[in-house]
Design an enzyme around this catalytic site. Structure first.
Site, mmCIF file in Angstrom:
data_model
loop_
_atom_site.group_PDB
_atom_site.id
_atom_site.type_symbol
_atom_site.label_atom_id
_atom_site.label_comp_id
_atom_site.label_asym_id
_atom_site.label_seq_id
_atom_site.Cartn_x
_atom_site.Cartn_y
_atom_site.Cartn_z
ATOM 1 N N GLU A 45 0.824 -1.208 0.000
ATOM 2 C CA GLU A 45 0.000 0.000 0.000
ATOM 3 C C GLU A 45 0.860 1.262 0.000
ATOM 4 O OE1 GLU A 45 -3.056 0.496 -0.623
ATOM 5 O OE2 GLU A 45 -3.579 -1.616 -0.715
ATOM 6 N N TYR A 128 -5.977 7.164 3.918
ATOM 7 C CA TYR A 128 -6.229 6.127 2.910
ATOM 8 C C TYR A 128 -5.508 4.822 3.261
ATOM 9 C CZ TYR A 128 -5.527 3.014 -0.850
ATOM 10 O OH TYR A 128 -5.447 1.839 -1.552
ATOM 11 N N ASP A 146 -9.237 4.867 -3.015
ATOM 12 C CA ASP A 146 -8.094 5.312 -3.826
ATOM 13 C C ASP A 146 -8.648 5.930 -5.113
ATOM 14 O OD1 ASP A 146 -8.927 3.213 -5.365
ATOM 15 O OD2 ASP A 146 -6.981 2.203 -5.440
#
Ligand code: SF4
Length: 368
Positions: A45, A128, A146
């Protein structure tokens, strides 16, 4: 079908689609299987912020081979991590990645927190990333958003407010449709739908599992969404790169200060990056040494998030004895682990430019 009212209206067809059409990625567990270890999810990520999946895969593999556990990454010198990251861009991420690994290894016994709140306490983990790790690694029903998911949601609910102002509304919509069951798969299914079906320029609504409830498709405005606020032009800066070669072909590099843009990365020495172009000779007072600097033909450009850098270059050659007197590192141009902007500077070296023009001359007949 009417517009979705319950999370399952979207989750059920989407997860059924994901079970058949998911992308196979090295950091991802198969649909319905227990999640991958949090270290892998976190690493992927962080790497995927601002970067595409194909660009990330080789870096992810390299990092895991070299540092298979978070403790291994934490114990590595930060310079090694920065060099392994070279080419992925946004170098503050690499520095924070290392800090985060150290925090997890030293304060948390090598275990990542399993909630968004806990994850947000760690260096380099924003809203996020925290939501994505909580959902994918710990199956928490976090609202993950995203760029791909933003696009799908804007279309599904025909949200016409331009980005970035639309973000809070998009986030509320994601919250409203995230299911309690399989939230990690749901987040990854949304990402895959955005990447492979609901693509930016040509959404393939004919094969979309959500077509029946998609408002933008119904209104015929799918391609136009999400709308984006008009961008102001990117400012331009200028520099002159000093391509200094030792007589064995090694070039002079320096390490940038730890803070700021490209902090801690290796660089080609260059004149300050400023708004006005450098005049002939004017930049030479910033050269790393006195020598017979020759201007190189051509220019190159690198685009950062907030500005574009136009790069001219001069070339000099010195003996090993003179080279030993200078601060910095000497490395062969093709072997140095450098950020992309620095690689572009080295492509202005005389031998690199000559190789490029020979290659394009050889390639010419094929085009005619
Ligand atoms: Fe995107 Fe079309 Fe699916 Fe709507 S129907 S979510 S626009 S691919």
């Amino acid at each position: 079908m009417p517009s979705p009212r319950r999370p399952s209206d979207i989750a059920t067809p989407l997860l059924a689609w994901y079970d058949r059409h998911h992308r196979v990625l090295p950091w991802r567990a198969p649909p319905g299987a227990p999640p991958m270890e949090p270290y892998r999810v976190w690493l992927s990520e962080v790497m995927l912020q601002q970067t595409t999946v194909p660009a990330v895969v080789p870096y992810f593999d390299k990092f895991l081979r070299r540092w298979p556990r978070v403790e291994d990454l934490a114990a590595a010198p930060v310079e090694d991590v920065m060099e392994a990251w070279a080419g992925l861009g946004y170098y503050a991420r690499a520095r924070n990645l290392h800090k985060c690994a150290q925090a997890v290894a030293s304060k948390l016994g090598g275990r990542f927190p399993d909630t968004e709140e806990g994850l947000l306490e760690l260096p380099g983990i924003g809203a996020y990333t925290a939501a994505a790790i909580a959902a994918i690694a710990f199956n928490r029903p976090a609202a993950v958003m995203d760029g791909n998911i933003e696009r799908v949601i804007a279309r599904l609910f025909a949200i016409e407010t331009p980005l970035p102002q639309a973000k809070p509304e998009l986030r509320e919509r994601v919250k409203g449709i995230t299911p309690q069951q399989r939230p990690g798969d749901f987040a990854q299914a949304m990402m895959d739908l955005g990447a492979t079906v609901c693509t930016p320029k040509s959404p393939n609504c004919l094969i979309c599992p959500l077509a029946a409830m998609c408002k933008a498709r119904k209104a015929g405005i799918a391609q136009a969404l999400p709308r984006k606020a008009t961008k102001v032009g990117r400012p331009v800066r200028h520099t002159l790169a000093f391509l200094l070669e030792r007589d064995d072909g090694a070039v002079l590099l320096r390490r940038r200060p730890p803070q700021g843009l490209l902090g801690g990365m290796l660089e080609v020495p260059s004149a300050p990056w400023r708004e006005t172009p450098w005049q002939n000779g004017e930049a030479l007072k910033h050269a790393p040494t006195d020598c017979d600097w020759q201007p190189m033909p051509g220019e190159t450009e690198h685009v950062f998030t907030h500005f574009a850098l136009k790069i001219a270059a001069v070339h000099g050659r010195i003996s090993a004895r003179e080279a030993a007197k200078l601060d910095g590192l000497w490395q062969q141009p093709r072997e140095a682990a450098l950020p992309t902007v620095m690689k572009k500077m080295l492509r202005l070296l005389p031998q690199e430019a000559a190789a490029k023009s020979t290659k394009s001359r050889r390639a010419a007949p094929a085009r005619s």
